[in-house]
Motif scaffolding. Structure first.
Motif, PDB file in Angstrom:
ATOM      1  N   SER A  42       1.307  -1.210  -0.492  1.00 17.43           N
ATOM      2  CA  SER A  42      -0.572   0.015  -0.235  1.00 17.43           C
ATOM      3  C   SER A  42       0.665   1.323   0.447  1.00 17.43           C
ATOM      4  N   PRO A  43       0.323   2.091   0.106  1.00 22.74           N
ATOM      5  CA  PRO A  43       1.258   3.091  -0.914  1.00 22.74           C
ATOM      6  C   PRO A  43       1.723   3.804   0.507  1.00 22.74           C
ATOM      7  N   GLY A  44       0.935   3.535   1.919  1.00 21.17           N
ATOM      8  CA  GLY A  44       1.495   4.222   3.430  1.00 21.17           C
ATOM      9  C   GLY A  44       2.367   3.458   3.828  1.00 21.17           C
ATOM     10  N   ALA A  45       2.497   2.000   3.612  1.00 19.94           N
ATOM     11  CA  ALA A  45       3.498   1.279   3.574  1.00 19.94           C
ATOM     12  C   ALA A  45       5.115   1.289   3.194  1.00 19.94           C
ATOM     13  N   PHE A  46       5.066   1.887   2.221  1.00 21.48           N
ATOM     14  CA  PHE A  46       5.566   1.750   1.252  1.00 21.48           C
ATOM     15  C   PHE A  46       6.579   3.512   1.822  1.00 21.48           C
ATOM     16  N   HIS A  47       5.693   4.207   1.401  1.00 22.80           N
ATOM     17  CA  HIS A  47       6.276   5.359   2.461  1.00 22.80           C
ATOM     18  C   HIS A  47       7.025   5.466   3.858  1.00 22.80           C
ATOM     19  N   ARG A  48       6.615   4.442   4.664  1.00 25.13           N
ATOM     20  CA  ARG A  48       7.239   4.284   5.935  1.00 25.13           C
ATOM     21  C   ARG A  48       7.930   4.194   5.323  1.00 25.13           C
ATOM     22  N   ALA A  49       8.855   2.471   4.912  1.00 22.75           N
ATOM     23  CA  ALA A  49       9.924   1.837   4.013  1.00 22.75           C
ATOM     24  C   ALA A  49      10.814   2.895   4.014  1.00 22.75           C
ATOM     25  N   ASP A  50      10.239   3.578   2.834  1.00 26.67           N
ATOM     26  CA  ASP A  50      11.047   5.051   1.898  1.00 26.67           C
ATOM     27  C   ASP A  50      12.333   5.733   2.912  1.00 26.67           C
ATOM     28  N   ASP A  51      10.967   6.331   3.461  1.00 26.83           N
ATOM     29  CA  ASP A  51      11.551   7.217   5.004  1.00 26.83           C
ATOM     30  C   ASP A  51      12.505   6.630   5.437  1.00 26.83           C
ATOM     31  N   ARG A  52      12.825   5.758   6.455  1.00 29.12           N
ATOM     32  CA  ARG A  52      13.745   4.637   7.285  1.00 29.12           C
ATOM     33  C   ARG A  52      14.528   4.939   6.407  1.00 29.12           C
ATOM     34  N   PHE A  53      14.807   4.219   4.742  1.00 30.41           N
ATOM     35  CA  PHE A  53      15.809   4.076   3.853  1.00 30.41           C
ATOM     36  C   PHE A  53      16.573   4.976   3.901  1.00 30.41           C
ATOM     37  N   TRP A  54      16.314   6.805   3.421  1.00 33.01           N
ATOM     38  CA  TRP A  54      16.737   7.826   2.969  1.00 33.01           C
ATOM     39  C   TRP A  54      17.105   8.557   4.773  1.00 33.01           C
ATOM     40  N   THR A  55      16.170   8.622   5.544  1.00 37.30           N
ATOM     41  CA  THR A  55      16.537   9.452   6.680  1.00 37.30           C
ATOM     42  C   THR A  55      17.032   8.416   7.744  1.00 37.30           C
ATOM     43  N   GLY A  56      17.263   7.521   8.094  1.00 38.04           N
ATOM     44  CA  GLY A  56      17.547   6.283   8.738  1.00 38.04           C
ATOM     45  C   GLY A  56      15.778   6.099   9.755  1.00 38.04           C
ATOM     46  N   ALA A  57      16.710   4.909  10.839  1.00 42.80           N
ATOM     47  CA  ALA A  57      15.551   4.127  12.044  1.00 42.80           C
ATOM     48  C   ALA A  57      14.953   5.211  12.808  1.00 42.80           C
ATOM     49  N   SER A  58      15.344   6.524  13.144  1.00 42.18           N
ATOM     50  CA  SER A  58      14.697   6.884  14.163  1.00 42.18           C
ATOM     51  C   SER A  58      14.370   8.172  13.186  1.00 42.18           C
ATOM     52  N   LEU A  59      13.775   8.027  11.690  1.00 39.19           N
ATOM     53  CA  LEU A  59      12.602   8.841  10.501  1.00 39.19           C
ATOM     54  C   LEU A  59      13.129  10.314  11.194  1.00 39.19           C
ATOM     55  N   ASP A  60      14.014  10.370  12.016  1.00 38.98           N
ATOM     56  CA  ASP A  60      14.532  12.605  12.175  1.00 38.98           C
ATOM     57  C   ASP A  60      15.603  12.492  11.076  1.00 38.98           C
ATOM     58  N   PRO A  61      16.182  13.770  10.667  1.00 41.31           N
ATOM     59  CA  PRO A  61      17.458  13.700  10.596  1.00 41.31           C
ATOM     60  C   PRO A  61      17.944  14.685  11.184  1.00 41.31           C
ATOM     61  N   SER A  62      17.326  15.100  12.342  1.00 38.92           N
ATOM     62  CA  SER A  62      18.044  15.909  13.468  1.00 38.92           C
ATOM     63  C   SER A  62      18.188  15.394  14.734  1.00 38.92           C
ATOM     64  N   ARG A  63      17.509  14.365  14.960  1.00 42.28           N
ATOM     65  CA  ARG A  63      18.181  12.749  16.034  1.00 42.28           C
ATOM     66  C   ARG A  63      18.065  11.082  15.780  1.00 42.28           C
ATOM     67  N   PRO A  64      19.697  11.893  15.103  1.00 37.24           N
ATOM     68  CA  PRO A  64      20.071  10.499  14.436  1.00 37.24           C
ATOM     69  C   PRO A  64      19.596   9.106  15.676  1.00 37.24           C
ATOM     70  N   ALA A  65      19.775   8.203  15.220  1.00 39.61           N
ATOM     71  CA  ALA A  65      19.302   6.409  16.402  1.00 39.61           C
ATOM     72  C   ALA A  65      21.295   6.309  15.776  1.00 39.61           C
ATOM     73  N   PRO A  66      20.866   5.769  17.011  1.00 42.04           N
ATOM     74  CA  PRO A  66      22.976   4.520  16.799  1.00 42.04           C
ATOM     75  C   PRO A  66      22.705   3.605  15.503  1.00 42.04           C
ATOM     76  N   GLU A  67      23.391   3.766  14.701  1.00 42.38           N
ATOM     77  CA  GLU A  67      23.326   3.548  13.643  1.00 42.38           C
ATOM     78  C   GLU A  67      24.175   2.093  13.917  1.00 42.38           C
TER      79      GLU A  67
END
Length: 678
Positions: free
Chosen positions: A352-377
């Motif tokens: 579904s579109p929503g599931a795709f964008h959630r995965a795509d956000d993680r791919f480009w931004t990282g597991a934190s889903l917030d580029p200003s608050r990086p998660a442990p890599e």
């Protein structure tokens, strides 16, 4: 043997009106693909059309109006990044993406929401429209929706020249056809490649010569061909990326490096040959370090080399020694070349579109889903954590309805005007580049692009969760000049739960360094009552006259302790209090139709209105049903659309089409009507 100039070329082509050349029998236009000259023996498979690029011309192309992109390449700027390790002026990112099959890839979207609707353009510099096969065609031009979406975000798009490995049906004859010379020493296929790019409106070619069996003479001719292609494309701003496969012996030997065996396809004694080189996945840290040093010695710069990162099979679980490409503690070694990032869609059970964008956000931004608050890599180094984002929002008027270019329905003013799923990347908005910077002293709410409701297009921005404190969501990075008449408008609504107080933020300066927060000036935008429907808040920005808006944000606060579900349907900024309508399109016409019982396939076209009316953002086509209801059929940035199977509505005597121009703030023109009798 002299290279000589390429054949004379036309200027950037305007697509002829459909019908100038015969349309195919089924009327459906598809992305174009060719063989360089000679066609394979035998007959093509079902749905495949073999074509010779040498024989192509714009005037004989029946699908040109459907495949020609119209959005110019936007200028970009680089704001101060929110991630402390993200850098500008060093590594860039390229992506090789397959948006569909070589044959049968629709020119203007299709009736499904299951589509790779790439939207993280802020981190990309170059997109390769990947495809081609020995059984279909090996020269592939990108379709218009992809180019229009990329250009709106300042990203170049390259077509693909794929000379396949012998094991995959490759034939060295096609390599020889590509680099053939005429009696005057000119390269006719180089001229044709430039003609195609100029007519279709894209930005160059990715040349991938993987057919083995050549010799040094063929390699020398390939190098001369690349030089001719680069020279002929220079007036059009075209660029070439060379794939690390063929070397100077003429054999295929993937180096995983820039070295003495392949550097002459990048730079030889006469100067530049290709603009960039995509290094095969066989690289090692030592090879990349040596490659970057060689590119520097050649005077070209190490970041013109893309280190191939194959994510097709494992996505963010792909084992990659990132310190060899974009190390944290020192300068970036080379640039990043992502191979097949559409894994973010392809690996999903729920597409579904929503599931795709959630995965795509993680791919480009990282597991934190917030580029200003990086998660442990872990093993993945998301692009947002290494390279600075870019933006093109630098002029008024500006609008965003958070439309991703696909959806399960189509909405206009909050009403469903088509219940059918769809995709058309050219209709995608300039979405926020940073997904998602959230500042709150309480629990972080979920911030997503959501498809259950929208104001316009197929999606909206949804902020959901328990707001234990006000939450500020960063939206667009901008360079908008403000005067006393500047106006910002929000269209928003609140779902079940407490009412939500809303503020809009405008930043009039940037942070001093990467990773520091953006400082906003906040303006009240009213309160959204639960289940009260969409409302528009209008905020005058005259108090900021003379300033530049460097960023836009919203801040929401819950009137209660229950979770909220607040949607932002549209955000616009303009420099005039009024919202004038754009001029209507001119001369709509049915160029071809094919009836099958009580359904009809149609090719429709129109022209831009005459006079100084400005260029519309896009056009939308609707159907007027008996009784007066209007149903959305499709949209495009160009001036032609195809509809595959329109059913007859009752006993209507004619199908009534309305074409409207839509501007940057989503004001719509008066309709231009055309009818097709049954």
């Amino acid at each position: 043997m002299g290279v000589g100039p390429p054949p004379p070329l036309p200027g950037p082509a305007r697509a002829p009106r459909p019908g100038a050349a015969a349309a195919p029998a089924d009327l459906a236009p598809y992305a174009s693909y060719w063989f360089p000259d000679a066609l394979p023996p035998g007959v093509p498979g079902p749905g495949i059309v073999w074509r010779s690029l040498k024989e192509w011309s714009p005037g004989s192309d029946p699908d040109l109006a459907h495949n020609a992109a119209t959005v110019p390449l936007a200028r970009r700027f680089t704001p101060v990044p929110p991630h402390p390790d993200a850098r500008s002026g060093q590594a860039a990112v390229a992506a090789l993406v397959s948006f569909g099959p070589t044959a049968g890839n629709p020119s203007q979207g299709s009736a499904t929401a299951d589509y790779y609707a790439l939207s993280h353009w802020a981190y990309l510099d170059e997109l390769v429209f990947w495809g081609g096969s020995a059984g279909e065609g090996i020269v592939l031009a990108p379709n218009a929706p992809v180019v229009d979406a990329a250009h709106r975000h300042g990203v170049r798009v390259l077509g693909n020249v794929f000379l396949p490995p012998v094991a995959h049906g490759g034939d060295l004859r096609w390599t020889r056809d590509l680099v053939q010379q005429d009696a005057r020493g000119r390269f006719p296929i180089a001229g044709q490649l430039v003609r195609v790019a100029a007519a279709y409106g894209f930005d160059g070619w990715f040349v991938n010569a993987e057919t083995d069996g050549g010799d040094s003479v063929l390699a020398g001719r390939m190098r001369a061909f690349l030089r001719a292609l680069r020279a002929a494309g220079a007036p059009y701003g075209l660029r070439i990326t060379w794939y690390d496969a063929m070397n100077t012996t003429g054999r295929v030997g993937w180096q995983g490096a820039l070295n003495e065996l392949n550097q002459e396809f990048f730079e030889d004694r006469s100067g530049p040959v290709a603009d960039t080189v995509f290094l095969d996945f066989r690289w090692t840290p030592e090879k990349l370090a040596a490659s970057g040093a060689l590119a520097d010695r050649l005077g070209r710069g190490r970041h013109r080399l893309w280190a191939g990162v194959d994510v097709q099979a494992r996505g963010w679980d792909s084992p990659t020694p990132w310190e060899a490409i974009v190390p944290r503690g020192r300068d970036h070694v080379v640039s990043i070349g992502l191979y097949r990032p559409e894994w973010t869609r392809d690996h999903l059970a729920d597409r579904s579109p929503g599931a795709f964008h959630r995965a795509d956000d993680r791919f480009w931004t990282g597991a934190s889903l917030d580029p200003s608050r990086p998660a442990p890599e872990d093993t993945w180094r998301a692009p947002a954590t290494a390279v600075a984002d870019r933006s093109t929002v630098a002029a008024l008027p500006f609008g965003c309805s958070f439309n991703t270019g696909h959806g399960e329905r189509w909405y206009e003013d909050g009403r469903v005007t088509s219940a059918e799923p769809w995709n058309h990347l050219g209709l995608q908005d300039r979405l926020p580049g940073r997904r998602w910077v959230v500042d709150t002293a309480g629990a972080r709410p979920s911030v997503t692009l959501d498809f259950a409701d929208a104001w316009r297009g197929g999606s909206s921005l949804l902020v959901a969760g328990a707001l234990t404190a006000p939450a500020a969501v960063g939206l667009h990075s901008t360079r908008l000049p403000l005067d006393r008449s500047a106006v910002l408008e929000l269209v928003h609504r609140c779902g079940p739960g407490p009412a939500v107080a809303v503020e809009v933020g405008v930043a009039t300066r940037e942070p001093a360094r990467a990773g520091e927060p953006v400082a906003y000036i906040w303006f009240p935008a009213g309160t959204a009552a639960p289940r009260a429907g969409w409302r528009t808040a209008r905020v005058g920005l005259g108090a900021l006259a003379g300033a530049t808006a460097y960023g836009l944000a919203v801040r929401v606060r819950a009137h209660g302790k229950r979770p909220v579900a607040w949607r932002l349907g549209a955000l616009t900024v303009r420099d005039t209090p009024a919202r004038p309508r754009p001029a209507a399109p001119a001369a709509p016409a049915v160029d071809a139709s094919a009836r099958d019982g009580d359904t009809v396939a149609v090719r429709l076209s129109w022209r831009r209105a005459a006079g100084p009316v400005g260029h519309p953002r896009h056009y939308e086509v609707s159907r007027v049903l008996p009784g007066g209801a209007r149903r959305f059929l499709g949209g495009t940035c160009g001036t032609a659309l195809h509809f595959p199977a329109l059913p007859r509505a009752g006993r209507e005597r004619a199908v009534v089409f309305e074409v409207r121009a839509v501007d940057e703030t989503y004001a719509m023109s008066a309709p231009a009507r055309v009818t097709l009798p049954w």
